[in-house]
Each structure stands twice: as structure tokens, then as C-alpha cells.
Write a protein that holds these residues in place. Structure first.
Motif, PDB file in Angstrom:
ATOM      1  N   THR A   1       4.555  21.475  -2.207  1.00 32.76           N
ATOM      2  CA  THR A   1       3.403  22.168  -2.792  1.00 32.76           C
ATOM      3  C   THR A   1       2.162  21.970  -1.936  1.00 32.76           C
ATOM      4  OG1 THR A   1       4.317  21.641  -4.939  1.00 32.76           O
ATOM      5  CG2 THR A   1       2.075  22.472  -4.912  1.00 32.76           C
ATOM      6  N   VAL A   2       1.882  20.716  -1.594  1.00 33.05           N
ATOM      7  CA  VAL A   2       0.641  20.424  -0.875  1.00 33.05           C
ATOM      8  C   VAL A   2       0.645  21.076   0.502  1.00 33.05           C
ATOM      9  CG1 VAL A   2      -0.767  18.595   0.124  1.00 33.05           C
ATOM     10  CG2 VAL A   2       0.261  18.274  -2.115  1.00 33.05           C
TER      11      VAL A   2
ATOM     12  N   PHE B   1       0.840  -1.206   0.000  1.00 33.51           N
ATOM     13  CA  PHE B   1       0.000   0.000   0.000  1.00 33.51           C
ATOM     14  C   PHE B   1       0.871   1.251   0.000  1.00 33.51           C
ATOM     15  CE2 PHE B   1      -3.829  -2.327   0.917  1.00 33.51           C
ATOM     16  CZ  PHE B   1      -4.827  -1.475   0.492  1.00 33.51           C
TER      17      PHE B   1
ATOM     18  N   THR C   1       2.472   1.886  -3.281  1.00 30.75           N
ATOM     19  CA  THR C   1       1.625   2.110  -4.454  1.00 30.75           C
ATOM     20  C   THR C   1       0.884   3.435  -4.385  1.00 30.75           C
ATOM     21  OG1 THR C   1       1.196  -0.239  -4.213  1.00 30.75           O
ATOM     22  CG2 THR C   1       0.089   0.874  -6.003  1.00 30.75           C
ATOM     23  N   VAL C   2       0.422   3.788  -3.184  1.00 30.50           N
ATOM     24  CA  VAL C   2      -0.365   5.018  -3.078  1.00 30.50           C
ATOM     25  C   VAL C   2       0.579   6.209  -3.198  1.00 30.50           C
ATOM     26  CG1 VAL C   2      -1.981   6.310  -1.678  1.00 30.50           C
ATOM     27  CG2 VAL C   2      -1.965   3.831  -1.572  1.00 30.50           C
ATOM     28  N   PRO C   3       0.398   7.062  -4.218  1.00 31.18           N
ATOM     29  CA  PRO C   3       1.358   8.146  -4.439  1.00 31.18           C
ATOM     30  C   PRO C   3       1.258   9.241  -3.389  1.00 31.18           C
ATOM     31  CG  PRO C   3      -0.423   8.237  -6.044  1.00 31.18           C
ATOM     32  CD  PRO C   3      -0.644   6.997  -5.238  1.00 31.18           C
TER      33      PRO C   3
ATOM     34  N   PRO D   1      -2.800  15.023   0.814  1.00 27.42           N
ATOM     35  CA  PRO D   1      -4.109  15.645   1.085  1.00 27.42           C
ATOM     36  C   PRO D   1      -5.014  14.796   1.967  1.00 27.42           C
ATOM     37  CG  PRO D   1      -3.789  15.285  -1.291  1.00 27.42           C
ATOM     38  CD  PRO D   1      -2.526  14.890  -0.623  1.00 27.42           C
ATOM     39  N   LEU D   2      -4.889  13.454   1.884  1.00 33.07           N
ATOM     40  CA  LEU D   2      -5.707  12.612   2.767  1.00 33.07           C
ATOM     41  C   LEU D   2      -5.303  12.837   4.223  1.00 33.07           C
ATOM     42  CD1 LEU D   2      -6.088   9.175   0.931  1.00 33.07           C
ATOM     43  CD2 LEU D   2      -7.790  10.962   1.248  1.00 33.07           C
TER      44      LEU D   2
ATOM     45  N   PHE E   1       1.039  12.383  -3.664  1.00 36.14           N
ATOM     46  CA  PHE E   1       0.070  13.460  -3.867  1.00 36.14           C
ATOM     47  C   PHE E   1      -1.345  13.026  -3.525  1.00 36.14           C
ATOM     48  CE2 PHE E   1       0.930  11.684  -8.122  1.00 36.14           C
ATOM     49  CZ  PHE E   1      -0.347  11.284  -8.505  1.00 36.14           C
ATOM     50  N   VAL E   2      -1.547  11.749  -3.206  1.00 33.09           N
ATOM     51  CA  VAL E   2      -2.821  11.303  -2.644  1.00 33.09           C
ATOM     52  C   VAL E   2      -2.712  11.233  -1.125  1.00 33.09           C
ATOM     53  CG1 VAL E   2      -4.440   9.384  -2.497  1.00 33.09           C
ATOM     54  CG2 VAL E   2      -3.502  10.033  -4.702  1.00 33.09           C
TER      55      VAL E   2
ATOM     56  N   VAL F   1       8.775  18.056  -4.591  1.00 31.73           N
ATOM     57  CA  VAL F   1       7.841  19.043  -5.163  1.00 31.73           C
ATOM     58  C   VAL F   1       6.462  18.848  -4.567  1.00 31.73           C
ATOM     59  CG1 VAL F   1       7.114  20.087  -7.294  1.00 31.73           C
ATOM     60  CG2 VAL F   1       8.979  18.454  -7.331  1.00 31.73           C
ATOM     61  N   VAL F   2       6.006  17.582  -4.535  1.00 35.56           N
ATOM     62  CA  VAL F   2       4.639  17.303  -4.121  1.00 35.56           C
ATOM     63  C   VAL F   2       4.423  17.736  -2.681  1.00 35.56           C
ATOM     64  CG1 VAL F   2       3.049  15.445  -3.572  1.00 35.56           C
ATOM     65  CG2 VAL F   2       4.247  15.448  -5.753  1.00 35.56           C
TER      66      VAL F   2
ATOM     67  N   ILE G   1      -6.866  16.014   5.371  1.00 38.11           N
ATOM     68  CA  ILE G   1      -8.277  15.865   5.719  1.00 38.11           C
ATOM     69  C   ILE G   1      -8.413  15.215   7.087  1.00 38.11           C
ATOM     70  CG2 ILE G   1     -10.432  14.655   5.170  1.00 38.11           C
ATOM     71  CD1 ILE G   1      -9.957  14.992   2.316  1.00 38.11           C
TER      72      ILE G   1
END
Lengths: 371, 307
Positions: free
Chosen positions: B251-252, B137, B140-142, B148-149, B144-145, B247-248, B152
Motif C-alpha cells: 500500500t505505502v 528497535f 518494535t517500530v512497525p 513512510p520514514l 507502516f512507520v 499489505v502495508v 521521506i
């Protein structure tokens, strides 16, 4: 190989047959394949079924949360009528909402032109209006307009576009780009690697030296440079991704081709007088198939990820076209007001990536000649 | 060993040269320039700007000047951030990126070896399976996901941590970015360390050591020696990536690190900033690879052939 009934032993001899048998016996692999099939079918057919064009802006419904409910909601009809009446320069009176339609009287101090009724069908709330009656002085029109029944299963984005349709349309692009870029990288890599491995000697050394040099460059940076400088088109992302990914493929194919050519049975075939072409076809290509297929399967999620990454940075697919990376970037910017805008596309992306990766790993194990 | 280090550093020079040359001409191939605006500047002003920054010279002269300046350690002025040199920009951004990257590196090393070690010791247990599954997991989960998760969950819903910002590096602001950066690295380190340990456990010398009845501490040392190699050689390039910023993540979470410089510089046609970032990253990669090779030689005497 352990002794087994003779029929089974022959079945085992075929690499692909054995791989298929292994994969079919694997619950996780089946689940991943099913999930992928569902996602792919949904992306392919879904946009026709959802009933919304992916780029249609519903001005009346920006940022609607996901729900099964039908829009417009009954309490929203009145305000929508008032807004519409304001634009038609009339007053809406005697409003009666009946399930699927609304009946009302338009009133004005001056005679009303019939053509104002087109305002109804241009709004997101109502359909084509029908004129039921007109007062003699033409200052009062009785009108019936059906309510548009819209459903936004995954909500809408900040501009009022249906998120489910957009996510599915984006999926088409992400998946297609993943498959096509992999095919390009596969083509270049296999030809290059097989040539280097088969020709051997100085040609091989020179060809692999080039791969080594390209390998040592910070490649994501070159991809970003390419995309920034030469326009942000889908075709360029395609070239950029393919250019990065073929290097690994070339290395693997070359190593395998060399190893296979040194095997005894290939020597034997040479001694028997088989031509190089026949040896390639009969012995080298079938043996290459396993590692190549397995590697290609794992390349697809990597390519999809790279495209999403570029799109997330705003360097990939441009509006109004969309990909999962674009949608996730949008979602990340409106976390507080509309978290579903992140969660819906992100879950599609993550599910596809996970399923592709797991399936690719299983495929690699199943195709492993040594296993 | 010192001649070896010196030779490796000398070998790095041509690599750097190739990278700088390729980047220099690739950047210049691009249409547009650093001073293009929506409304074009008056011709005279444009002329002056180009003269001040030396852009009116032939390309080869500019290239020569850049190389000469680079040899003196001068990265030149930034074209897009007025009044600041590229070196000054790095001086502002690097502490941020290196703090985040360093912490992420520490977390992934500690947590990764811990999880990898435990799952190697309890091969086939529920813990082993859980680590493997969670690792897939995390890989695989990038980012940039994930980022933000996390915002939240911990920022907007639970209100435990700030959603973003640097705030002079207050610990609360560091947690989410470091977690995002460390997550995939933990998974890789755990995988490598587990595989390394498992391989050691299958070796004859391990069986002999166990049969000799050595104390667990001595055994652990021998196990570590074998299993640490893949981890250390992975950590070289990985550390370079982490320390020079993401970068990600930047930025986020809205962090003032160097991770954004490359993309921003490329978009603004800030030639010196793009080249400076390329040089910075190349230097980090070269130095950290050298360090990790030296560390490998420290661990495994067979790799000490510096000849």
C-alpha cells in the motif's frame, strides 16, 4: 541462594518485593517507566491544556507546520480581512493592526446591518468585534476586533485541526484500548488455562485441542474479516484483538499451573489436608503471578500495534474519533506537503511501543523465579 | 523420506479443508454482497448477475460447487475485477510479491546470520550491545512507520530512490520495500542465531572439539549445525508471510502485489478473491513448514525419525 544477612534473605523471599527492588535498580527500566508516565499524563490531560478541541477545523490554517509562533501572523491579517469583507459584502478601509487587535472601517454603498459583525467571531483569525462608531448614513462602521492568538505546537493537518491535540486524544484511545484488550485477553486466558491445567485429563486435552486449532488459523485474516464484515466500531476491534491474544495466555497459564501442581510442596499441602481452593490461593496463584504479569506487560504493546495496524488499513477507528494508526495513515498520505503529520504521531507511537516493550522485558527478567 | 513427505501433504488436506470451510461461511455471514452499489442496480440486472456467478443457488450448493472447483485447481472468477479470474490475478501479483519477499528473505538470512554470528563471537562487546539494541528497535517500530520514514529520507529529501511504484521491478524501486520487509526479520534471525551459537559454545562437545585443536573451518561447521536449527524452523512460516506479500508495504509503496488482495477483496465482498487468498496463504504456509522441517532433519540427524 548465596548466604546473606538474615533480614535481606526474608525480603528476598517475596517475589514482588524482589522484582520491585530489581526494577528500581535498573536505570533503563526507570527511564521507560518515566517516559510512559509522561506520555500517559500528556494524553490524559494534554487535550485540556492545548486550547484546541481535537475536532475543530481551522479553515484559515490548513497544513500549518509545527512552530512556537502565534497565529495569525501580522502579514496574514490583511488578506484575511479582505476575504472576510468579501463575505460581508463590504469594503475594509483604514486598517490598523495594533499588537492584539485590529481597527478598521467597513464601508459599503448601502447602509450596513450590525449583524455582519458576527462574521468576525466566526472566523479563525478574529474574536468578537466591537462597534466603535457609525457614520450618519449608516454606510461606514468603525470596528475593533481582537486577534485570536493561536499556537499550533505540532502544526495542523490538511483540514486545519491542531495535530498535537489530535495526537494526544488519539493516544488516549490507543493506550486505553491496549490496556482494556489486554485485560480481556488476560481474563479469558487465565481462567481457561488455569481450568485446563487444574482439571487435567480429558477435559484438558479437549480444551487445549481447541486452542491448537484456533492457533493454526491465519488469525490476522480473521480479525480483518470480522472488522470488515461486522462494522468498524471500537468495540469490535476490542473483541477481535482480545480473541487473538488470549490463546498465548491460556497456553502459558496451563503449562505453569500443571508444573506447579506437580511440585513437592503442593503435594505436601495436599497431604496436610488443605482444600483445593486453599492450594490454588496459597500456592498456584502466587506462582502464576510472575509469568502472567510479565506476559501481560508485553501484550500491551502488541495490542496497541495491532489496533494501529487495523486503523492504518482504514479498518479500525473511524473519523472523527482517532487513534495513532489513523493519524499515521493520514500522515503517510501527505508526506510531501506535511511530513510532520507523519512524524508527530509516529514518534508518540514508537516511543510508547519501545518503552512498553523494554519495560515488559525487564519486568519478565525481574519476575523470573529462576533468576 | 518420500512416504513422510506424502503423509505430511495428506495431513495438510484436512487443515486446508477446515480453513476453506470456515472462511467460506464467515465471508457469507457478512451483510452486503459483491454487486451492491451506491445506486442499486435494476432488479432484473441484479438477478442476471447473481445467476451468472451462481449466487442464486442455496448456500450449501454454492459451497459444494466451490469445493469441487477447488479440487480441480480452479479458484473461480473474481467478482470485483471484471473479466479476470482469481488465478489470473495471482499470476499478475505473485511475481511482484515473491520478488520482494524473496529478496527480503535473502537479505535477512545473510545479514541476520552475519550480525548474530559476530555478536555471539564477541559476546558483551560494543558490537553485541549495538546489535541487541538495534534489533529491539527494528522489532518494535512497525512497518507502516518505517516505510513512510524511508520515503521521506531517501525519496523526498535525498532523492536517491523513487518513493514508490513497481516500474517492471527496476532495482531502484525494489530497495525501500525490501528494506522495510527485511528489517524486523534481520533482527529476529540475528537474535535466534546468536542465541543458538551461544548455546553451542556452552556445550561440553564444543569444548572437546576445541581441545582437540580442530581447524576453524571444521569448528565453524559444528557451530553452524547447532545454531542453524532455530533459524531454519523460524524461516519456514516467516518465508510464507514474506512471499505472499505485505499489505502495508504494497500500500505505502504502491506495488501491484497480492498483499492487498485480501483486504480489498474483503471490503468489496469479492468472495472468490478472499477465499483464493486464504487458500494461497495456507498452501504457502503448509509447504514452507514442510520444507523447513525437512531442512531441519538434514541438519540434525536426531530429527530424521520419519517413522
Amino acid at each position: 541462594m548465596s548466604p546473606s544477612p538474615s533480614g535481606l534473605a526474608f525480603a528476598e523471599a517475596s517475589l514482588l518485593a524482589r522484582a520491585r527492588r530489581r526494577l528500581l535498580g535498573d536505570g533503563l527500566a526507570r527511564a521507560c517507566a518515566a517516559l510512559l508516565a509522561v506520555v500517559a499524563l500528556a494524553c490524559l490531560l494534554g487535550p485540556f491544556v492545548t486550547g484546541h478541541p481535537y475536532d475543530r477545523l481551522y479553515y484559515d490554517y490548513p497544513g500549518v507546520p509545527p512552530s512556537l509562533a502565534l497565529y495569525p501572523k501580522p502579514e496574514a491579517v490583511g488578506p484575511a480581512l479582505d476575504r472576510l469583507a468579501l463575505r460581508m459584502r463590504v469594503r475594509a478601509e483604514d486598517v490598523a493592526v495594533t499588537g492584539e487587535a485590529v481597527r478598521l472601517t467597513l464601508a459599503s454603498d448601502r447602509p450596513i446591518d450590525d449583524r455582519v459583525l458576527t462574521f468576525f467571531s466566526r472566523s479563525d483569525t478574529f474574536g468578537e468585534a466591537r462597534l466603535l462608531g457609525r457614520s450618519e448614513d449608516g454606510r461606514r462602521l468603525t470596528v475593533e476586533a481582537p486577534l485570536r492568538a493561536l499556537r499550533f505546537l505540532a502544526g495542523t493537518d490538511a483540514l486545519g485541526r491542531d495535530l498535537l491535540t489530535r495526537t494526544l486524544t488519539a493516544g488516549r484511545l490507543s493506550l486505553a484500548l491496549g490496556l482494556m484488550a489486554t485485560a480481556v485477553a488476560l481474563g479469558i486466558g487465565v481462567v481457561y488455562g488455569a481450568l485446563a491445567g487444574t482439571l487435567g485429563g480429558r477435559v484438558d486435552a479437549a480444551m487445549m485441542r481447541l486452542v491448537d486449532i484456533l492457533y493454526s488459523l491465519p488469525f490476522v485474516f480473521f480479525v480483518i474479516m470480522l472488522v470488515v464484515f461486522f462494522g468498524r466500531s471500537v468495540a469490535l476491534i476490542f473483541v477481535a484483538v482480545g480473541a487473538v491474544e488470549w490463546l498465548d495466555m491460556a497456553r502459558i497459564v496451563r503449562a505453569e499451573a500443571q508444573a506447579i501442581r506437580r511440585r513437592d510442596y503442593v503435594r505436601a499441602a495436599e497431604a496436610l489436608g488443605l482444600s483445593t481452593g486453599a492450594i490454588l490461593r496459597r500456592h498456584v496463584v502466587p506462582n502464576l503471578l510472575g509469568p502472567v504479569v510479565a506476559f501481560a506487560a508485553l501484550m500491551v504493546p502488541r495490542v496497541i500495534l495491532l489496533e494501529s495496524f487495523l486503523s492504518f488499513l482504514g479498518l479500525g477507528v473511524q473519523e472523527p474519533a482517532t487513534s495513532w494508526g489513523v493519524l499515521i495513515a493520514d500522515g503517510a498520505r501527505s508526506l510531501e506537503t506535511a511530513p510532520w503529520m507523519l512524524i508527530v504521531p509516529a514518534s508518540f507511537l514508537v516511543a510508547s511501543l519501545l518503552a512498553l516493550t523494554l519495560l515488559g522485558e525487564r519486568l519478565r527478567d525481574a519476575l523470573d523465579v529462576r533468576g | 523420506m518420500i512416504p513422510y513427505v506424502l503423509r505430511r501433504l495428506a495431513q495438510a488436506v484436512p487443515t486446508l479443508f477446515i480453513v476453506v470451510t470456515l472462511s467460506f461461511f464467515l465471508v457469507r455471514l457478512a451483510p452486503g454482497g459483491p454487486f451492491d452499489l451506491e445506486r442499486p442496480l435494476p432488479a432484473a440486472a441484479m438477478e442476471n448477475l447473481r445467476r451468472v456467478y451462481g449466487l442464486d443457488q442455496p448456500l450449501l450448493v454454492q459451497y459444494g460447487r466451490y469445493l469441487a472447483a477447488l479440487a480441480r485447481g480452479d479458484l473461480g472468477p473474481s467478482f470485483s475485477v471484471r473479466d479476470l479470474s482469481v488465478a489470473e490475478l495471482f499470476a499478475r501479483g505473485l511475481p511482484v510479491s515473491m520478488t520482494l519477499g524473496g529478496l527480503a528473505l535473502l537479505v535477512s538470512l545473510v545479514l541476520g546470520t552475519l550480525l548474530g554470528g559476530l555478536s555471539a563471537l564477541r559476546r558483551g562487546s560494543a558490537l553485541d550491545h549495538a546489535v541487541t539494541t538495534l534489533g529491539t528497535f527494528a522489532l518494535t517500530v512497525p512497518g507502516f512507520v518505517v516505510a513512510p520514514l524511508l520515503q521521506i529520507a531517501f525519496g523526498l529529501t535525498l532523492h536517491w530512490l523513487p518513493v514508490g511504484g513497481w516500474d517492471d521491478g527496476s532495482p531502484k524501486n525494489l530497495v525501500l520495500p525490501v528494506v522495510t520487509l527485511a528489517l524486523p526479520q534481520v533482527a529476529v534471525v540475528a537474535r535466534l542465531f546468536r542465541a543458538g551459537l551461544v548455546e553451542v559454545f556452552d556445550r561440553p562437545h564444543w569444548r572437546t572439539l576445541r581441545a582437540l585443536g580442530l581447524p576453524p573451518r571444521t569448528l565453524a561447521l559444528h557451530g553452524l549445525r547447532g545454531a542453524a536449527l532455530p533459524v531454519v524452523s523460524y524461516l519456514g512460516p516467516a518465508a510464507a508471510g514474506l512471499l505472499t506479500g505485505s499489505v502495508v508495504v504494497e500500500t505505502v509503496f504502491g506495488l501491484p502485489g497480492v498483499g492487498r488482495y485480501f483486504v480489498d477483496g474483503a471490503i468489496n465482498r469479492d468472495y472468490t478473491l478472499v477465499l483464493g487468498t486464504v487458500v494461497l496463504i495456507a498452501v504457502f504456509v503448509l509447504v514452507l513448514n514442510l520444507l523447513s522441517d525437512l531442512a531441519c532433519a538434514l541438519i540434525d540427524p536426531r530429527l530424521r525419525d520419519f517413522g
